[in-house]
Design a protein around this motif. Structure first.
Motif, PDB file in Angstrom:
ATOM      1  N   ARG A  27     -42.736  -7.699   6.514  1.00 28.16           N
ATOM      2  CA  ARG A  27     -43.249  -7.769   5.138  1.00 28.16           C
ATOM      3  C   ARG A  27     -44.775  -7.584   5.123  1.00 28.16           C
ATOM      4  O   ARG A  27     -45.526  -8.478   4.773  1.00 28.16           O
ATOM      5  N   PRO A  28     -45.230  -6.380   5.511  1.00 28.79           N
ATOM      6  CA  PRO A  28     -46.671  -6.156   5.646  1.00 28.79           C
ATOM      7  C   PRO A  28     -47.425  -6.224   4.322  1.00 28.79           C
ATOM      8  O   PRO A  28     -48.645  -6.446   4.317  1.00 28.79           O
ATOM      9  N   GLN A  29     -46.727  -6.035   3.201  1.00 33.73           N
ATOM     10  CA  GLN A  29     -47.411  -6.038   1.912  1.00 33.73           C
ATOM     11  C   GLN A  29     -47.577  -7.446   1.339  1.00 33.73           C
ATOM     12  O   GLN A  29     -48.296  -7.627   0.347  1.00 33.73           O
ATOM     13  N   THR A  30     -46.904  -8.420   1.936  1.00 32.01           N
ATOM     14  CA  THR A  30     -47.003  -9.796   1.453  1.00 32.01           C
ATOM     15  C   THR A  30     -48.170 -10.508   2.140  1.00 32.01           C
ATOM     16  O   THR A  30     -48.282 -10.493   3.370  1.00 32.01           O
ATOM     17  N   ARG A  31     -49.023 -11.119   1.358  1.00 25.07           N
ATOM     18  CA  ARG A  31     -50.154 -11.887   1.901  1.00 25.07           C
ATOM     19  C   ARG A  31     -49.672 -13.323   2.158  1.00 25.07           C
ATOM     20  O   ARG A  31     -49.359 -14.053   1.222  1.00 25.07           O
ATOM     21  N   PHE A  32     -49.605 -13.670   3.426  1.00 26.81           N
ATOM     22  CA  PHE A  32     -49.083 -14.983   3.807  1.00 26.81           C
ATOM     23  C   PHE A  32     -50.214 -15.949   4.134  1.00 26.81           C
ATOM     24  O   PHE A  32     -51.236 -15.577   4.720  1.00 26.81           O
ATOM     25  N   ALA A  33     -49.998 -17.199   3.767  1.00 27.25           N
ATOM     26  CA  ALA A  33     -50.757 -18.307   4.343  1.00 27.25           C
ATOM     27  C   ALA A  33     -49.806 -19.032   5.292  1.00 27.25           C
ATOM     28  O   ALA A  33     -48.606 -19.146   5.017  1.00 27.25           O
ATOM     29  N   LEU A  34     -50.344 -19.502   6.393  1.00 28.05           N
ATOM     30  CA  LEU A  34     -49.501 -20.100   7.436  1.00 28.05           C
ATOM     31  C   LEU A  34     -50.108 -21.409   7.906  1.00 28.05           C
ATOM     32  O   LEU A  34     -51.286 -21.476   8.259  1.00 28.05           O
ATOM     33  N   ILE A  35     -49.288 -22.457   7.880  1.00 27.38           N
ATOM     34  CA  ILE A  35     -49.671 -23.731   8.487  1.00 27.38           C
ATOM     35  C   ILE A  35     -48.906 -23.857   9.797  1.00 27.38           C
ATOM     36  O   ILE A  35     -47.675 -23.893   9.809  1.00 27.38           O
ATOM     37  N   GLU A  36     -49.651 -23.888  10.900  1.00 21.27           N
ATOM     38  CA  GLU A  36     -49.073 -24.053  12.233  1.00 21.27           C
ATOM     39  C   GLU A  36     -49.298 -25.489  12.672  1.00 21.27           C
ATOM     40  O   GLU A  36     -50.431 -25.952  12.740  1.00 21.27           O
ATOM     41  N   ASN A  37     -48.224 -26.185  12.966  1.00 19.85           N
ATOM     42  CA  ASN A  37     -48.331 -27.575  13.391  1.00 19.85           C
ATOM     43  C   ASN A  37     -47.907 -27.685  14.850  1.00 19.85           C
ATOM     44  O   ASN A  37     -46.828 -27.235  15.220  1.00 19.85           O
TER      45      ASN A  37
END
Length: 355
Positions: A27-37
């Motif tokens: 999904r290259p067109q989707t701007r993701f935010a990612l929380i890595e725990n």
């Protein structure tokens, strides 16, 4: 508009980061935010994310489900301040995290609900190891029990015959979950991301209010159809998992939503040690909408689902997952929740607690 949230869980070594990179790449067109725990002082997984444009937040030296009230809420507030910079949020938990605890703010805190919408909880399981993990670890049981989607990973390493039996086992453990198959070269990402939590329509945190009986709305008539009790499948597997039980009930009799809320809340508070999960769709004849009841740790939540359609059978479905559960006791509890006067307006429930 609230930002969609996906929680990605799974026991240690299940392949979460590999799957996450495949999802981001698809999904290259989707701007993701990612929380890595991560559990430990030094974060590693964040450095393994292949898309440099992802808005990445790393939380180390702790598990989200243990530091929930501070770290996660602070991160969500910071992300909301820059909400125009991303489209969706993904939270990848540690391999030992309890996703129910991570989901708490998205289900119960009004200020989080206003800005974020929990769309799905995905649990990756290792096709080779999951039966051993179910036998030996409570974390794996809790992760599977709470998830909306179970993705059996590393399917290229086991036989088709075994995969069939494993799917049956997992569906028996969590009858509400979608079970999908994949491996690092072939994940069903589009099918998976099209699935949403089983809320049966628009959901909101429920503070129940009195609803008067509606003219022309007749009570659901009790039928002779018996409830169904589906024990956890133990045959055709390497381990019997004799302590682990999934009990499924279906009732055509009308249910008093206030009664079932109070009785299940009491059950969780005083006898919930070995009860990993409660989830159900409740049909109360005094209400036009279905209600979704589920446990989040030791707390019971209610969300309002879609309206029942004219002529649609109003069937209550509820599942209990835990250790050494006895069907007779749960059947008795549920039968005490049958509506004695289906046309009588219900009383107000206490509001969902602020955690």
């Amino acid at each position: 508009m609230a930002k969609d949230v996906t929680i990605l869980t799974g026991f240690l070594g299940a392949g979460k980061t590999t799957f996450l990179n495949a999802l981001l790449g698809d999904r290259p067109q989707t701007r993701f935010a990612l929380i890595e725990n991560e559990f430990g002082e030094e974060g590693i997984d964040g450095g393994l994310v292949v898309r440099p444009d992802v808005d990445l937040v790393e939380l180390s030296n702790g598990c989200l489900c243990c530091s929930l009230s501070n770290d996660l809420l602070d991160v969500l507030e910071a992300l909301n301040d820059r909400r125009d910079s991303f489209d969706e949020l993904i939270i990848e938990t540690t391999g030992i995290a309890d996703p129910a605890s991570v989901a708490v703010p998205f289900l119960m805190l009004p200020r989080v609900l206003r800005d974020f919408h929990l769309k799905r909880v995905i649990c990756l399981v290792d096709a080779e190891l999951i039966e051993d993990q179910l036998r030996d670890t409570e974390e794996a049981i809790g992760q599977i029990s709470f998830s909306d989607i179970i993705l059996i990973n590393k399917t290229d390493r086991v036989s088709n015959t075994y995969l069939n039996s494993l799917q049956d086992l997992l569906r028996g453990l969590n009858p509400f979950a979608h079970v999908l198959l994949g491996h690092k070269d072939n994940y069903p990402i589009r099918e998976l991301m099209a699935l949403e939590r089983d809320t049966a329509g628009t959901a909101s945190v429920a503070t129940l209010r009195p609803v008067p009986a509606q003219p022309g709305l007749s009570p659901v008539q009790a039928t002779t159809q018996p409830h169904s009790i589906v024990p956890f499948p133990s045959k055709h597997h390497h381990h019997a998992h004799s302590d682990l039980v999934s009990l499924s009930f279906r009732f055509a009799e009308p249910i008093d939503l206030t009664q079932i809320y109070h009785r299940l809340t009491t059950l969780l508070l005083f006898d919930g040690k070995d009860l990993y999960r409660i989830k159900g769709i409740i049909a109360d004849p005094t209400r036009k909408e279905r209600w979704i009841v589920q446990s989040v740790g030791r707390t019971l939540t209610l969300t309002e689902g879609a309206d029942w359609q004219p002529g649609e059978p109003r069937i209550t479905r509820i599942v209990f997952i835990g250790k050494r559960l006895k069907p007779a006791g749960f059947e008795k509890l549920l039968r005490h929740c049958f509506a004695k006067d289906p046309q009588k307006p219900v009383s107000r429930l206490p509001p969902t607690p602020n955690l």
